[in-house]
Design a protein around this motif. Structure first.
Motif, PDB file in Angstrom:
ATOM      1  N   LEU A   6      57.330  38.630  39.976  1.00  0.00           N
ATOM      2  CA  LEU A   6      56.300  38.239  40.927  1.00  0.00           C
ATOM      3  C   LEU A   6      55.223  39.297  40.937  1.00  0.00           C
ATOM      4  N   LEU A   7      53.982  38.874  40.839  1.00  0.00           N
ATOM      5  CA  LEU A   7      52.835  39.772  40.948  1.00  0.00           C
ATOM      6  C   LEU A   7      52.099  39.407  42.236  1.00  0.00           C
ATOM      7  N   ALA A   8      52.098  40.324  43.183  1.00  0.00           N
ATOM      8  CA  ALA A   8      51.436  40.096  44.467  1.00  0.00           C
ATOM      9  C   ALA A   8      50.138  40.882  44.501  1.00  0.00           C
ATOM     10  N   ARG A   9      49.034  40.192  44.788  1.00  0.00           N
ATOM     11  CA  ARG A   9      47.737  40.855  44.858  1.00  0.00           C
ATOM     12  C   ARG A   9      47.604  41.564  46.209  1.00  0.00           C
ATOM     13  N   THR A  10      47.132  42.794  46.146  1.00  0.00           N
ATOM     14  CA  THR A  10      46.918  43.595  47.346  1.00  0.00           C
ATOM     15  C   THR A  10      45.485  44.126  47.317  1.00  0.00           C
ATOM     16  N   GLU A  11      45.093  44.832  48.371  1.00  0.00           N
ATOM     17  CA  GLU A  11      43.774  45.460  48.400  1.00  0.00           C
ATOM     18  C   GLU A  11      43.634  46.505  47.300  1.00  0.00           C
ATOM     19  N   TRP A  14      47.599  45.122  42.121  1.00  0.00           N
ATOM     20  CA  TRP A  14      48.760  44.238  42.043  1.00  0.00           C
ATOM     21  C   TRP A  14      50.042  45.032  42.219  1.00  0.00           C
ATOM     22  N   GLU A  15      51.025  44.413  42.863  1.00  0.00           N
ATOM     23  CA  GLU A  15      52.374  44.954  42.955  1.00  0.00           C
ATOM     24  C   GLU A  15      53.289  43.982  42.239  1.00  0.00           C
ATOM     25  N   ALA A  16      54.198  44.505  41.442  1.00  0.00           N
ATOM     26  CA  ALA A  16      55.116  43.641  40.710  1.00  0.00           C
ATOM     27  C   ALA A  16      56.538  43.871  41.185  1.00  0.00           C
ATOM     28  N   SER A  17      57.316  42.807  41.159  1.00  0.00           N
ATOM     29  CA  SER A  17      58.738  42.925  41.449  1.00  0.00           C
ATOM     30  C   SER A  17      59.504  42.015  40.515  1.00  0.00           C
TER      31      SER A  17
END
Length: 175
Positions: A6-11, A14-17
């Motif tokens: 999962l790639l979550a977009r942040t300010e 991106w953060e990946a898990s």
């Protein structure tokens, strides 16, 4: 072998898990998992692949319906996680369960002719599953991966997507 992240977009980018799909049985389950990873209801991109056979992208934006793309629908339909995506795209009922008691040792149902391995997978309504791409090829347009680029990907497609999104390092950290 499968890989899912999962790639979550942040300010801040991106953060990946790394994502375990063991408890994911439907597209709704996958979308819920993506929403849990979201930061402030921002975009989450789920990337799935089965070696060199197929890759899939599921984009979840807040409470909107997930957008889906699969590189090779026929190959994905033959895999457990890929069929989650193709079933949704082809309108299959995800509540239908296989009756394992009616299967012969060769994997066919009693009285059902064996399928040729070269034959395309079929949906429950008898229409063929396309051997090529299926879904929304424009789901990453605004993130830097255009429709033409997504359709042309092969080989290590997930790395190329991560590169275009600017998050190669975070994706590789969970591989």
């Amino acid at each position: 072998m499968y890989f899912a992240a999962l790639l979550a977009r942040t300010e801040d980018g991106w953060e990946a898990s790394d994502t375990e799909l063991d408890n994911v049985e439907t597209l709704t389950d996958l979308a819920d998992l993506a929403r849990e990873a979201a930061v402030d209801d921002d975009t989450v991109v789920a990337l799935l692949e089965q070696e060199d056979a197929w890759f899939g992208v599921v984009r979840v934006d807040g409470d909107d319906d997930p957008r889906i793309f699969v590189s090779n629908a026929a190959a994905a339909a033959r895999s457990s996680y890929g069929s989650l995506l193709t079933d949704e795209l082809l309108g299959r009922d995800e509540t239908v369960e296989d009756d394992l008691d009616s299967l012969d040792l060769d994997g066919t149902e009693d009285g059902e002719p064996e399928r040729d391995d070269e034959a395309e997978a079929n949906t429950d309504n008898g229409s063929p599953t396309p051997a090529g791409p299926l879904g929304d090829a424009g789901l990453l347009d605004d993130l830097g991966v255009g429709e033409k680029e997504l359709l042309a990907l092969d080989g290590d497609a997930l790395s190329e997507i991560a590169d275009a999104l600017g998050c190669t390092d975070v994706l590789e950290a969970v591989r």
